[in-house]
Design a protein around this motif. Structure first.
Motif, short mmCIF file in Angstrom:
data_model
loop_
_atom_site.label_atom_id
_atom_site.label_comp_id
_atom_site.label_asym_id
_atom_site.label_seq_id
_atom_site.Cartn_x
_atom_site.Cartn_y
_atom_site.Cartn_z
N ARG A 121 -8.95 -1.65 -3.89
CA ARG A 121 -8.72 -0.24 -4.20
C ARG A 121 -8.46 -0.01 -5.70
O ARG A 121 -8.21 1.11 -6.12
N GLU B 86 0.84 -1.20 0.00
CA GLU B 86 0.00 0.00 0.00
C GLU B 86 0.87 1.25 0.00
O GLU B 86 0.61 2.21 -0.73
N THR C 99 -8.22 9.84 -3.83
CA THR C 99 -9.27 8.95 -4.31
C THR C 99 -9.02 8.45 -5.73
O THR C 99 -9.53 7.40 -6.11
N ASN D 151 -7.66 3.83 -5.64
CA ASN D 151 -8.35 4.66 -4.64
C ASN D 151 -7.60 4.51 -3.33
O ASN D 151 -7.84 3.57 -2.56
N ASP E 72 -6.05 6.16 0.43
CA ASP E 72 -6.63 6.97 1.51
C ASP E 72 -6.37 8.46 1.29
O ASP E 72 -7.22 9.29 1.60
#
Length: 581
Positions: A222, A192, A261, A256, A258
């Protein structure tokens, strides 16, 4: 005007002497002639139990490049911003998570991983440390280029600080496939973090495929499916034994995250090259290597040849496997004993880690044992009463040969000095021996400067890359670039080195299959001149097309083109990292 800010673990400071490893050397070459900031660790460890990142002091210095001007003739400088690591940071960030976890993971050696929570914490602290320093020096138009596995999380920490600048990342080592990532406790959060880069580059198409699969796996919730399908696009070409990667193969994913977006991530393969012109300039004027029967293009080469191998002492380089295969080769083809020589340049590294200390001990013991097994004293000529005789001793013991009448004579060698002997007819003769000592392996730990290394490549008949896993391996490319066009050597290249994906005209071997290595060496040693020239010309042409500056420009094109697409007022901004003409 937009500046380029480069972050790498090690920085090649001016006049700091030669360094082992290709990353810092390649960056030094490609950054010359441009106004850039180069940030990283200065290699020092301070005895300070740092509790906060504020304990690190960053030093800044400017250096005028040797070229003195950029592509457009403007005066340029490189600004070096470096810091020492505290003992705690060195232990947890560098030794711990970077080299006890990520290095074995990415080289697909999970059994060598040693995961500790404090090491991951230290890794994040140092990544945050450099993100904060970037925040202090960045201007709005600057673009950041981050290098290698030490800084997978830097982009995430930059975004946390509100940095909006474009950030690219290039991985110089392999990118492991998904099953290996699943052995890492912190894989999900680390990937991430990794996805906050704008451009991610790998050395090979294989690495790119693995990177896409890993990102899609951990960020599937995501990921917008429309962009994920782009991962099926393939575009490449093979030209006479050299594989070229097209820039159009890049894949764009919309995520997407945090903090954003709609974050667009570009993933592509950017095979790093070498500065072919510079290397050829370094070997101009060297005397031609001798070759027997030059006019006979298909003659088999003599047994007296030199193989060169240049490696850091790392378990990914296949040093012990090389020595084992070389032993089998000499046993299977004894004609090469007392003739063939392997020059092994091996640079110790990371000796603070127990696994590297053990490997270093194993390598030096293997070399000593090998030479004890095979090495002999050899006299090439001996003059007896005006006639020439030939023979060998065994570890410096009695030498036997033929006398003037063809009868046996005996003598003792005394460190190569003249000795006397009698033939069976009791005729006294002066015996003049020319004695040389043959070691099957000549071993050196000296880090050569670049020109000296290129000269050694030029003088060697075979370049041997035996990697068990490598991102690229620039030794393979430098060896070819340094060859004499009239009498080129042969590259014996592991199929597990990233360079093998491109350099298909090399003699490709599998280091895990001893018979493959033995036959590859035999082919290279006996290859006729016409075949050596054909392979060399194919490989050199590919290296000239996909050279170091093409690599740099391809990556920055993706980084800057995207910026110009989204920020209209930067449409005229360009940065060149090419050497000045």
């Amino acid at each position: 005007m937009s500046r380029l800010v480069v972050l790498s673990n090690r920085v090649k400071l001016p006049d700091s002497g030669p360094m082992a490893g290709g990353l810092a050397v390649a960056l030094e070459d490609v950054l010359m002639g441009s106004s850039v900031i180069w940030m990283g660790w200065n290699g020092n460890v301070i005895d300070d139990d740092c509790r906060t990142c504020a304990a690190n002091t960053f030093d800044s210095s400017e250096q005028l490049p040797l070229a003195g001007a950029g592509k457009h003739g403007a005066s340029t400088t490189i600004t070096y911003i470096t810091t020492a690591l505290t003992a705690k940071q060195y232990q947890h960030f560098y030794c711990g998570f970077a080299n006890n976890v990520l290095w074995p993971l990415l080289h697909e050696q999970p059994d060598l991983m040693s995961q500790a929570p404090e090491d991951y914490t230290g890794y994040q602290e140092v990544n945050r440390l450099f993100a904060r320093q970037l925040e202090k020096v960045l201007q709005p138009d600057d673009v950041i280029w981050v290098h290698d596995y030490h800084f997978l999380s830097v982009a995430y920490h930059c975004r946390q600080l509100g940095i909006k600048n474009r950030i690219g990342f290039f991985l110089h080592i392999p990118f492991a496939s998904l099953p290996y990532w699943q052995s890492l406790d912190k894989a999900a959060i680390l990937i991430e973090h990794f996805a906050h880069y704008d451009v991610i580059g790998t050395q090979t198409q294989r690495g790119k495929t693995h990177c896409l699969a890993v990102v899609q796996h951990y960020l599937q919730d995501r990921l917008l499916d429309t962009y994920a399908r782009a991962s099926q696009i393939q575009a490449s070409r093979t030209e006479r034994g050299f594989f070229h990667t097209s820039k159009s193969v890049r894949t764009k994913l919309m995520l997407n995250l945090d903090l954003c977006t709609e974050h667009q991530l570009t993933i592509n393969a950017y095979p790093i090259g070498v500065n072919v012109a510079r290397i050829q300039d370094q070997v101009i004027g060297l005397s031609p290597k001798s070759i027997e029967n030059r006019q006979k293009k298909d003659v088999i080469k003599p047994a007296t040849q030199q193989i060169i191998a240049v490696d850091r002492i790392d378990y990914s380089k296949g040093l012990l496997e090389r020595f084992s295969a070389y032993r089998s080769f000499l046993q299977q083809y004894p004609i090469y004993q007392n003739q063939l020589q392997l020059l092994q340049i091996a640079c110790p590294s990371r000796l603070d880690l127990p696994i590297y200390q053990r490997l270093y001990n194993n390598v030096t013991q293997a070399v000593n044992g090998f030479n004890q097994q095979f090495s002999t004293h050899k006299f090439e000529t001996a003059e007896v009463g005006g006639r020439i005789i030939k023979g060998k001793d065994i570890q410096g013991n009695n030498i036997k040969g033929k006398g003037i009448q063809g009868n046996n004579i005996k003598g003792k060698d005394i460190q190569g000095n003249n000795i006397k002997g009698k033939d069976i007819q009791d005729n006294s003769s002066n015996v003049n021996l020319s004695i040389n000592h043959w070691d099957a392996i000549t071993y050196s730990e000296e880090v050569l400067n670049h020109q000296a290394l290129m000269t050694a490549f030029w003088q060697s008949d075979i370049g041997w890359v035996n990697s068990l896993k490598d991102g690229m391996n620039l030794v393979a490319k430098e060896y070819i670039a340094a060859q004499n066009p009239d009498d080129p050597g042969v590259l014996v290249l592991s199929c597990y080195a990233g360079a093998a994906e491109q350099m298909q005209a090399a003699v490709i071997i599998d280091p895990l299959q001893p018979d493959s290595v033995i036959q590859g060496l035999k082919m290279a040693l006996e290859m006729p001149l016409s075949e050596r020239k054909r392979r060399y010309q194919t490989l050199l042409h590919g290296l000239q097309q996909d050279n170091l500056h093409v690599w740099q420009q391809d990556f920055l094109d993706d980084l800057y083109d995207s910026k110009r697409h989204y920020i209209h007022n930067h449409s005229s901004t360009t940065v060149s990292l090419s050497d000045s003409p």
